[in-house]
Design a protein around this motif. Structure first.
Motif, PDB file in Angstrom:
ATOM      1  N   VAL A   9       7.975  -4.535   0.227  1.00  0.00           N
ATOM      2  CA  VAL A   9       7.985  -4.053  -1.162  1.00  0.00           C
ATOM      3  C   VAL A   9       8.629  -2.767  -0.974  1.00  0.00           C
ATOM      4  CG1 VAL A   9       6.296  -2.922  -2.799  1.00  0.00           C
ATOM      5  CG2 VAL A   9       5.625  -4.939  -1.633  1.00  0.00           C
ATOM      6  N   ALA A  12       7.261   1.898  -2.338  1.00  0.00           N
ATOM      7  CA  ALA A  12       5.938   1.295  -1.951  1.00  0.00           C
ATOM      8  C   ALA A  12       4.943   2.742  -2.057  1.00  0.00           C
ATOM      9  CB  ALA A  12       5.913   0.877  -0.443  1.00  0.00           C
ATOM     10  N   GLY A  17       3.771   0.728  -7.094  1.00  0.00           N
ATOM     11  CA  GLY A  17       3.363   0.184  -5.715  1.00  0.00           C
ATOM     12  C   GLY A  17       1.780   0.640  -5.555  1.00  0.00           C
ATOM     13  N   LEU A  21       0.297  -3.022  -4.150  1.00  0.00           N
ATOM     14  CA  LEU A  21      -0.075  -3.186  -2.550  1.00  0.00           C
ATOM     15  C   LEU A  21      -1.421  -3.803  -2.474  1.00  0.00           C
ATOM     16  CD1 LEU A  21       1.914  -0.274  -0.954  1.00  0.00           C
ATOM     17  CD2 LEU A  21       2.597  -2.417  -1.419  1.00  0.00           C
ATOM     18  N   LEU A  40       7.074  -2.088   4.164  1.00  0.00           N
ATOM     19  CA  LEU A  40       6.972  -1.109   3.100  1.00  0.00           C
ATOM     20  C   LEU A  40       8.298  -0.359   3.165  1.00  0.00           C
ATOM     21  CD1 LEU A  40       3.346  -0.034   2.611  1.00  0.00           C
ATOM     22  CD2 LEU A  40       4.556  -2.158   1.709  1.00  0.00           C
ATOM     23  N   GLU A  42      10.466   2.831   1.711  1.00  0.00           N
ATOM     24  CA  GLU A  42      10.634   4.097   0.874  1.00  0.00           C
ATOM     25  C   GLU A  42      11.814   4.936   1.291  1.00  0.00           C
ATOM     26  OE1 GLU A  42      10.030   5.930  -1.433  1.00  0.00           O
ATOM     27  OE2 GLU A  42       8.540   4.817  -2.305  1.00  0.00           O
TER      28      GLU A  42
END
Ligand SMILES: NC(=O)c1ccc[n+]([C@@H]2O[C@H](COP(=O)([O-])OP(=O)(O)OC[C@H]3O[C@@H](n4cnc5c(N)ncnc54)[C@H](O)[C@@H]3O)[C@@H](O)[C@H]2O)c1
Ligand SMILES: O=C(O)C[C@H](O)C(=O)O
Length: 326
Positions: A9, A12, A17, A21, A40, A42
């Motif tokens: 993802v 996140a 997010g 999640l 995750l 970012e």
């Protein structure tokens, strides 16, 4: 118990997010018998916020959560990913159209397409949520030449769900009672929410409503729903977007129900005369993890006009990012 699958993802630590999640980890996306490893991604400045989200995920003690990794490098987050939800991108503010984000967001999707190409599972299922979703999906796909182009999809399930809700309100029924809703085209103000084939408790939806409601109310309300939420909330939709992402992936993994279909932004194969290769939303059924465009629907002049307008917009968006399409 099944072996865990890897769910990447991006974005996140963002607002979607934060809704997404916890539901993935709870088993809402892939079923209550499917453990997941969350991978995750970012940007570096958001890693600290992401650390807080991870603490909360741990504190839920989800039975199906088999591991969590975090990274600011796409090549790490996408490693062996079976599912990739590409959410991380700038959202629009009041007065903007989604395509105004193209310049800010397009580069993200070329880099992430390359990373998916290099390290993801060869059967990865990619859902692009970040706007403008269809054209970002096209950019990611074209930068991943070693993956099947059909691995790349864009989210119009939120529009589909919005259309169900509007029609249910009008018909005085529950959205469960409606089958065969369709969103054609772009996740934008040109999308065409189409009730021509929709059934309400088995009866033609088109027979239950008048054309004035369709033209002046239903179609513009669904087209403008994202903007209406931004105006009311000051921020773009998040929980409903996360819920639609869950629905999209669950349907792709587990299938559509008999007698119904859903809407997904997928690579056009030329069906219904839509230019091949565009990521265009079609009515699809899904069986054994494979989506197929519903064929043989009659297209009225009214529908054709609207399907062409949204196709034209997608061509323009594509031409605007040709430098990112190898
Ligand atoms: N398709 C749809 O139906 C739909 C619905 C709602 C929102 N959206 C779109 O989803 C996107 C995210 O929305 P949001 O409300 O969560 O925004 P947000 O700003 O709250 O979160 C986005 C997150 O992405 C991160 N990010 C930015 N660049 C990144 C990168 N290169 N790699 C990884 N992460 C990155 C940011 O740090 C931020 O945490 C927006 O583009 C929004 O317009 C699409
Ligand atoms: O409208 C937006 O910009 C966010 C999202 O695409 C939505 O449809 O809610």
């Amino acid at each position: 118990m099944k072996a865990p699958v890897r769910v990447a993802v991006t974005g996140a630590a963002g607002q979607i997010g934060y809704s997404l999640l916890f539901r993935v980890a709870a088993g809402d996306m892939l079923g209550k018998d499917q453990p997941v490893i969350l991978q995750l991604l970012e940007i570096t400045p958001a890693l600290e916020a992401l650390r807080g989200v991870v603490m909360e995920l741990e504190d839920c003690a989800f039975p199906l959560l088999a591991g969590i990794t975090t990274s600011d490098k796409a090549e790490e987050a996408f490693k062996d990913a079976d599912y990739a939800l590409l959410v991380g991108a700038r959202p629009r503010g009041p007065g903007m159209e989604r395509k105004d984000l193209l310049e800010a967001n397009a580069a993200i999707f070329s880099a992430q397409g390359k990373a998916l190409n290099d390290v993801a599972s060869r059967n990865v299922r990619v859902l692009v949520v970040g706007n403008p979703a269809n054209t970002n999906a096209l950019i990611a796909q074209r930068n991943a030449p070693d993956l099947d182009p059909r691995c790349f999809t864009a989210m119009t399930r939120l529009d589909h769900n919005r259309a169900l809700a509007q029609l249910a309100n009008k018909a005085g029924c529950h959205s469960n009672d409606i089958k065969k809703m369709t969103i054609w085209g772009n996740h934008s103000a040109t999308q065409y929410p189409d009730i021509s084939n929709a059934l309400v408790n088995g009866k033609s939806a088109a027979d239950l409503v008048d054309e004035a409601w369709l033209v002046d109310d239903f179609i513009p309300t669904v087209q403008q729903r994202g903007a209406a939420i931004i105006k009311a909330r000051g921020q773009s939709s998040a929980a409903s977007a996360a819920s639609a992402a869950i629905d999209h992936m669950r349907t792709w993994a587990l299938g559509t129900e008999d007698g119904d279909w859903t809407s997904m932004g997928i690579p056009s194969d030329g069906s219904y005369g839509i230019e091949e290769g565009l990521i265009y939303s079609f009515p699809v059924t899904v069986k054994d993890g494979k989506y197929e465009i519903v064929q043989g629907l009659e297209i009225s002049e009214f529908s054709r006009e609207r399907m062409t307008v949204t196709e034209q917009e997608l061509k323009e968006e594509r031409d605007g990012v040709s430098h990112l399409l190898p």
